[in-house]
Motif scaffolding. Structure first.
Motif, PDB file in Angstrom:
ATOM      1  N   VAL A 155       0.833  -1.214   0.000  1.00  0.00           N
ATOM      2  CA  VAL A 155       0.000   0.000   0.000  1.00  0.00           C
ATOM      3  C   VAL A 155       0.863   1.257   0.000  1.00  0.00           C
ATOM      4  CG1 VAL A 155      -1.552   1.395   1.433  1.00  0.00           C
ATOM      5  CG2 VAL A 155      -2.078  -1.008   0.994  1.00  0.00           C
ATOM      6  N   GLU A 156       1.894   1.290   0.839  1.00  0.00           N
ATOM      7  CA  GLU A 156       2.694   2.514   0.971  1.00  0.00           C
ATOM      8  C   GLU A 156       3.438   2.845  -0.308  1.00  0.00           C
ATOM      9  OE1 GLU A 156       2.562   4.690   3.452  1.00  0.00           O
ATOM     10  OE2 GLU A 156       0.975   3.384   4.214  1.00  0.00           O
ATOM     11  N   GLU A 220      -6.477   3.500 -13.727  1.00  0.00           N
ATOM     12  CA  GLU A 220      -7.806   3.959 -14.144  1.00  0.00           C
ATOM     13  C   GLU A 220      -8.689   4.277 -12.950  1.00  0.00           C
ATOM     14  OE1 GLU A 220      -7.800   1.206 -18.219  1.00  0.00           O
ATOM     15  OE2 GLU A 220      -9.172   0.754 -16.570  1.00  0.00           O
ATOM     16  N   VAL A 221      -8.655   3.406 -11.938  1.00  0.00           N
ATOM     17  CA  VAL A 221      -9.529   3.600 -10.778  1.00  0.00           C
ATOM     18  C   VAL A 221      -9.014   4.731  -9.887  1.00  0.00           C
ATOM     19  CG1 VAL A 221     -10.483   2.526  -8.704  1.00  0.00           C
ATOM     20  CG2 VAL A 221     -10.287   1.192 -10.822  1.00  0.00           C
ATOM     21  N   LEU A 222      -7.694   4.771  -9.708  1.00  0.00           N
ATOM     22  CA  LEU A 222      -7.099   5.764  -8.816  1.00  0.00           C
ATOM     23  C   LEU A 222      -7.064   7.160  -9.437  1.00  0.00           C
ATOM     24  CD1 LEU A 222      -5.820   5.853  -5.983  1.00  0.00           C
ATOM     25  CD2 LEU A 222      -3.593   5.439  -7.058  1.00  0.00           C
ATOM     26  N   GLY A 223      -7.007   7.203 -10.765  1.00  0.00           N
ATOM     27  CA  GLY A 223      -6.956   8.486 -11.448  1.00  0.00           C
ATOM     28  C   GLY A 223      -5.567   9.079 -11.511  1.00  0.00           C
ATOM     29  N   ARG A 224      -4.561   8.276 -11.259  1.00  0.00           N
ATOM     30  CA  ARG A 224      -3.178   8.708 -11.420  1.00  0.00           C
ATOM     31  C   ARG A 224      -2.339   7.481 -11.760  1.00  0.00           C
ATOM     32  NH1 ARG A 224      -3.469   9.438  -5.478  1.00  0.00           N
ATOM     33  NH2 ARG A 224      -2.078   7.928  -4.457  1.00  0.00           N
ATOM     34  N   PRO A 225      -1.161   7.677 -12.392  1.00  0.00           N
ATOM     35  CA  PRO A 225      -0.393   6.532 -12.884  1.00  0.00           C
ATOM     36  C   PRO A 225       0.117   5.628 -11.767  1.00  0.00           C
ATOM     37  CG  PRO A 225       0.333   8.564 -13.918  1.00  0.00           C
ATOM     38  CD  PRO A 225      -0.563   8.960 -12.784  1.00  0.00           C
ATOM     39  N   VAL A 226      -0.018   4.345 -12.002  1.00  0.00           N
ATOM     40  CA  VAL A 226       0.599   3.306 -11.165  1.00  0.00           C
ATOM     41  C   VAL A 226       1.292   2.354 -12.123  1.00  0.00           C
ATOM     42  CG1 VAL A 226       0.244   1.416  -9.533  1.00  0.00           C
ATOM     43  CG2 VAL A 226      -1.192   3.467  -9.384  1.00  0.00           C
ATOM     44  N   ARG A 227       2.520   1.977 -11.816  1.00  0.00           N
ATOM     45  CA  ARG A 227       3.222   1.048 -12.693  1.00  0.00           C
ATOM     46  C   ARG A 227       3.844  -0.088 -11.894  1.00  0.00           C
ATOM     47  NH1 ARG A 227       8.835   1.598 -13.435  1.00  0.00           N
ATOM     48  NH2 ARG A 227       9.810   3.328 -12.310  1.00  0.00           N
ATOM     49  N   PHE A 228       4.066  -1.187 -12.589  1.00  0.00           N
ATOM     50  CA  PHE A 228       4.696  -2.361 -11.992  1.00  0.00           C
ATOM     51  C   PHE A 228       6.175  -2.377 -12.315  1.00  0.00           C
ATOM     52  CE2 PHE A 228       6.291  -6.703 -12.770  1.00  0.00           C
ATOM     53  CZ  PHE A 228       6.268  -7.162 -11.462  1.00  0.00           C
ATOM     54  N   GLN A 229       7.000  -2.786 -11.350  1.00  0.00           N
ATOM     55  CA  GLN A 229       8.444  -2.902 -11.551  1.00  0.00           C
ATOM     56  C   GLN A 229       8.897  -4.305 -11.151  1.00  0.00           C
ATOM     57  OE1 GLN A 229      10.899  -0.560 -12.747  1.00  0.00           O
ATOM     58  NE2 GLN A 229      11.961  -2.541 -12.800  1.00  0.00           N
ATOM     59  N   TRP A 283     -12.172  -5.842  -6.599  1.00  0.00           N
ATOM     60  CA  TRP A 283     -11.402  -5.945  -5.360  1.00  0.00           C
ATOM     61  C   TRP A 283     -10.614  -4.670  -5.109  1.00  0.00           C
ATOM     62  CZ3 TRP A 283      -6.141  -5.802  -4.333  1.00  0.00           C
ATOM     63  CH2 TRP A 283      -5.771  -6.137  -3.012  1.00  0.00           C
ATOM     64  N   TYR A 284     -10.037  -4.095  -6.166  1.00  0.00           N
ATOM     65  CA  TYR A 284      -9.280  -2.859  -5.994  1.00  0.00           C
ATOM     66  C   TYR A 284     -10.200  -1.726  -5.536  1.00  0.00           C
ATOM     67  CZ  TYR A 284      -6.136   1.015  -6.684  1.00  0.00           C
ATOM     68  OH  TYR A 284      -5.367   2.131  -6.461  1.00  0.00           O
ATOM     69  N   GLU A 285     -11.372  -1.618  -6.146  1.00  0.00           N
ATOM     70  CA  GLU A 285     -12.305  -0.551  -5.791  1.00  0.00           C
ATOM     71  C   GLU A 285     -12.780  -0.673  -4.350  1.00  0.00           C
ATOM     72  OE1 GLU A 285     -15.278  -1.051  -8.784  1.00  0.00           O
ATOM     73  OE2 GLU A 285     -14.303   0.337 -10.201  1.00  0.00           O
ATOM     74  N   GLU A 286     -12.945  -1.910  -3.878  1.00  0.00           N
ATOM     75  CA  GLU A 286     -13.528  -2.120  -2.558  1.00  0.00           C
ATOM     76  C   GLU A 286     -12.515  -2.307  -1.437  1.00  0.00           C
ATOM     77  OE1 GLU A 286     -17.494  -4.362  -4.412  1.00  0.00           O
ATOM     78  OE2 GLU A 286     -16.132  -5.457  -3.074  1.00  0.00           O
ATOM     79  N   VAL A 287     -11.296  -2.760  -1.767  1.00  0.00           N
ATOM     80  CA  VAL A 287     -10.339  -3.107  -0.715  1.00  0.00           C
ATOM     81  C   VAL A 287      -9.031  -2.306  -0.839  1.00  0.00           C
ATOM     82  CG1 VAL A 287      -9.027  -4.974   0.380  1.00  0.00           C
ATOM     83  CG2 VAL A 287     -11.310  -5.436  -0.554  1.00  0.00           C
ATOM     84  N   LEU A 288      -8.284  -2.530  -1.913  1.00  0.00           N
ATOM     85  CA  LEU A 288      -6.962  -1.903  -2.007  1.00  0.00           C
ATOM     86  C   LEU A 288      -7.060  -0.401  -2.243  1.00  0.00           C
ATOM     87  CD1 LEU A 288      -3.917  -2.230  -2.003  1.00  0.00           C
ATOM     88  CD2 LEU A 288      -4.017  -2.746  -4.455  1.00  0.00           C
ATOM     89  N   GLY A 289      -7.949   0.019  -3.133  1.00  0.00           N
ATOM     90  CA  GLY A 289      -8.068   1.450  -3.421  1.00  0.00           C
ATOM     91  C   GLY A 289      -8.334   2.287  -2.189  1.00  0.00           C
ATOM     92  N   PRO A 290      -9.341   1.952  -1.366  1.00  0.00           N
ATOM     93  CA  PRO A 290      -9.568   2.707  -0.136  1.00  0.00           C
ATOM     94  C   PRO A 290      -8.367   2.714   0.798  1.00  0.00           C
ATOM     95  CG  PRO A 290     -11.503   1.399  -0.669  1.00  0.00           C
ATOM     96  CD  PRO A 290     -10.426   0.977  -1.630  1.00  0.00           C
ATOM     97  N   ALA A 291      -7.611   1.607   0.840  1.00  0.00           N
ATOM     98  CA  ALA A 291      -6.422   1.565   1.688  1.00  0.00           C
ATOM     99  C   ALA A 291      -5.349   2.539   1.173  1.00  0.00           C
ATOM    100  CB  ALA A 291      -5.859   0.142   1.755  1.00  0.00           C
ATOM    101  N   VAL A 292      -5.210   2.626  -0.151  1.00  0.00           N
ATOM    102  CA  VAL A 292      -4.237   3.543  -0.754  1.00  0.00           C
ATOM    103  C   VAL A 292      -4.647   4.994  -0.493  1.00  0.00           C
ATOM    104  CG1 VAL A 292      -3.302   4.369  -2.939  1.00  0.00           C
ATOM    105  CG2 VAL A 292      -3.469   1.912  -2.523  1.00  0.00           C
ATOM    106  N   LEU A 293      -5.922   5.269  -0.550  1.00  0.00           N
ATOM    107  CA  LEU A 293      -6.406   6.630  -0.386  1.00  0.00           C
ATOM    108  C   LEU A 293      -6.531   7.047   1.085  1.00  0.00           C
ATOM    109  CD1 LEU A 293      -9.173   6.676  -3.133  1.00  0.00           C
ATOM    110  CD2 LEU A 293      -6.938   7.810  -3.224  1.00  0.00           C
ATOM    111  N   ALA A 294      -6.469   6.115   1.989  1.00  0.00           N
ATOM    112  CA  ALA A 294      -6.653   6.433   3.419  1.00  0.00           C
ATOM    113  C   ALA A 294      -5.540   7.331   3.921  1.00  0.00           C
ATOM    114  CB  ALA A 294      -6.702   5.158   4.233  1.00  0.00           C
TER     115      ALA A 294
END
Length: 294
Positions: A155-156, A220-229, A283-294
């Motif tokens: 998350v961080e 797309e859900v967060l509205g800002r870029p996220v990438r995998f490394q 799952w992202y909309e309901e679980v991970l996304g809210p954790a990222v935005l918290a």
């Protein structure tokens, strides 16, 4: 009587909550009963202690028809075999002495795949399955690919760097599942008194996705870029041992993920039964996304 191990853990807690509305008597094994909710404490019988302890499981399994079995994470174990097979031996003795009829266990798929012979936690999970099956109980091994919920550990980095990391190639499409779906399948099996014998029950989620696909959905859900490394295995191992994990358990984690990158997670054919409903986007909309935005 249904016995639930790890009732305060990520999967066990959801299994327990799926069972609370049914009439079946429920017993839980828990180290710290205060972690159970008031509703749970009112509904279940509690046996306090570790389900790796013979005296504890012997008391807990007395009169039990079905057991939900999950080995808790042990970053300090001396080997992956000790963490899975060694931990399960007392329970297997109690399955026999207490006459348990059915066991539903959390495992991993890969049986028969060439890379499964040196796949760390997966190899140990399959050895655990063999040990449980050898007791004579009817057994269903819930066999899963990587969990969506594992991303909660990042998350961080997603929040602060817009990145997440793994050993697996970013373009490799493989199944992934939500723990909520694992718990749903597990609870259904625990409530079903008609099955027998030994078999696996894959839980594959609704689709195969790559980490790059997941990054696109996150963006797309967060509205800002996220990438995998993608990172090398030695970097992951160094990070794990830096957090206090033993060398053997860190290497077991690396070996498992390397096996996934070599196709282990795509070795299980998808069927209508193994396809479960929770999509990564949901799952992202309901679980991970809210954790990222918290």
């Amino acid at each position: 009587m249904i016995v639930i191990t790890t009732p305060t853990g990520q999967i066990g807690h959801q299994v327990l909550n799926n069972l609370l509305e049914n009439d079946e008597p429920i017993r839980v094994i828990v180290r710290d009963p205060s972690r159970l909710s008031p509703r749970e404490r009112e509904r279940v019988e509690v046996v306090q202690g570790s389900h790796g302890d013979l005296d504890v499981v012997t008391r807990a399994f007395a009169g039990a028809d079905s057991v939900f079995w999950l080995v808790p994470p042990d970053p300090h174990a001396e080997s992956v075999e000790a963490a899975y097979v060694g931990f399960s031996r007392p329970a297997c003795d109690a399955f026999k002495t207490q006459g348990v009829k059915r066991v539903v266990g959390v495992s991993a798929f890969g049986r028969g795949a060439a890379v499964a012979a040196n796949a760390g936690y997966v190899t140990a999970s399959l050895a655990m399955d063999d040990l449980i099956a050898s007791t004579g109980v009817s057994y269903r091994a819930l066999t899963m690919p990587p969990f969506m919920d594992n991303l909660l550990h990042q998350v961080e980095s997603i929040k602060n760097q817009g990145m997440f990391f793994d050993i697996v190639s970013g373009d490799l499409k493989q199944p992934t599942c939500a723990t909520r779906d694992i718990a749903t399948v597990g609870a259904r099996l625990l409530l079903d008194h008609t099955w027998s014998g030994v078999a696996s029950r894959p839980v594959l989620g609704p689709e195969d996705l790559s980490f790059n696909d997941m990054a696109q959905i996150m963006s797309e859900v967060l509205g800002r870029p996220v990438r995998f490394q993608q990172i090398p295995g030695v970097a992951l191992k160094a990070r794990l041992t830096g957090f206090g994990m033993t060398d053997a358990m860190a290497q077991g984690m690396v070996d498992m993920i390397v096996a996934y990158d070599q196709g282990l997670a795509t070795a299980e054919p998808r069927t209508a039964e193994s396809t479960t409903p929770t999509s990564f986007r949901q799952w992202y909309e309901e679980v991970l996304g809210p954790a990222v935005l918290a």
